[in-house]
Design a protein around this motif. Sequence first.
Motif, PDB file in Angstrom:
ATOM      1  N   LYS A   3       0.845  -1.192   0.000  1.00  0.00           N
ATOM      2  CA  LYS A   3       0.000   0.000   0.000  1.00  0.00           C
ATOM      3  C   LYS A   3       0.884   1.245   0.000  1.00  0.00           C
ATOM      4  N   ALA A  57      -6.396   0.714   5.587  1.00  0.00           N
ATOM      5  CA  ALA A  57      -6.337   0.055   4.285  1.00  0.00           C
ATOM      6  C   ALA A  57      -5.512  -1.226   4.350  1.00  0.00           C
ATOM      7  N   GLU A  61      -8.125   0.643   0.062  1.00  0.00           N
ATOM      8  CA  GLU A  61      -7.279   1.691  -0.484  1.00  0.00           C
ATOM      9  C   GLU A  61      -7.255   2.881   0.471  1.00  0.00           C
ATOM     10  N   SER A  99      -4.456   7.661  -1.455  1.00  0.00           N
ATOM     11  CA  SER A  99      -3.568   6.670  -2.061  1.00  0.00           C
ATOM     12  C   SER A  99      -2.671   7.313  -3.108  1.00  0.00           C
TER      13      SER A  99
END
Length: 361
Positions: A135, A320, A326, A330
Motif C-alpha cells: 500500500k 487500508a 485503499e 492513495s
Amino acid sequence: MLDELQPIAAATDLSVAPEYRRPIAIVGAGAIVDVAHLPAYRRAGLDVRGIFDLDHERAKTVAKTHGIPTVHGSLEELLASDVDVVDVAVPANVQPGIVHQAITAGKHLLCQKPFAEDLTTARHMVTAAENAGTKIAVNQQMRFEEGIAAAIAMAKAGWLGEVTTFSFDVNIVTDFSSWEWLAKREKLEVWYHSIHYLDSVRALLGNPVRAYAVGSRTPGQKVTGETRTMTTLSFANGTNAILHVNHENRTGDAHAAYRIDGSQGSVKGTIGLLYDYPHGRPDTLTVNSAEHTDGWLNYPVTRRWIPDAFAGPMGSLLRAIATDGEPETSGRDNLGTLALVEALYRSMDSGDAQRPEESAP
C-alpha cells in the motif's frame, strides 16, 4: 440538531482503532516530523519504533524528544527491521529512490507531499507498489483538517444542495527562504503550498476538466519561484473552484479562508494556522443550510491542521492495510492532484487553460 451533526463529526474522526495499529518507522527527522507527524501519531496512540535521517545527531534528538526507541544508522538498516509501515518525510526530489527501496523490502508507505516532482515519476512509484502488493499513501493531510473535513462532509451529505463553487482566498506572509531547498525553486507556490487546496478541492469535486492559472512574483521577494497565484478550475458537471493565494502580504492583514457554495446553502471557514504561522489561532467554521440550520450556525472546530490532521493519512493507510482496501489519499488518487499541478504550470507558461492528464478520456 445534535443528531444531524453526529455524522459530520464522525467524518472528521482521526482516531485509529487498536486492531488497525501496527509499528511505524520514519525516514526523515526534519521540523515537520518533529512538530507534526510525531505529535499527531502520539495523540492517535500509534507506535513509532524507529527513525533514520542522514543527520544522525538530529535523528537522535528527535527520537529522544518523542520516545522513539531505535535510531537507525542507515536506510538499509531501517528497511531490514520488522516494522512494515514506513513514513517517508523527505523532499520530493529524493523521495522516489527511497520509495523504490522500501517497496522492494515489502514495506507499506506513507509518502511526503509532493509525491514526486513530475507525474511520470509518481506513476512509476504507484505501479511498483501495486505490482509488489504494498500500500502507498501520500501525506495530503489538509483534507483531514477538522474544518475542511466537516465542510466537505456537509457538502457530500447534501446540506448545501447542489454544490456550485469551492473557493480559497489566502493572503498571508510565508518566508519560503526559511527552507533553503525551496529558495531556488522556479516552481514554488503551487507545488509546495496550493497543492493542499487543490487536493482538498479534489476530495469533494473530483478531477477538473479544465484548469487555468497565472502566477507572479513581487518586487523584493526573497525566493525565486512564484509567490502569488490565481486559479480557476472547471468540472464536467458545471461546478467551479477558485483559488487566490498570495504569500507576500506586507500590510499585516492576514486572511486565510475557504467557502463552499451550493443551491441550498453555504459553508465557510478560516485556516487559523496561516494567520501567524507557525503559531496560528483556532480555526472557524460556520454553515447556513436551508434544510438543516436557521441562519448561520457555528460548527465547533477543536483541532488544528498542524499537528492533528497529520494523523489522517497515516490512519487511512493503516485501515487500508488491515482491510485490504485503499487509503483515502492513495498514491493512485494523488496522481490526479499531481496532474492538476502540472496542468496549472502549463497554463501559466502558455496563457491558456489546460486539461489535466488524469482527466483526459
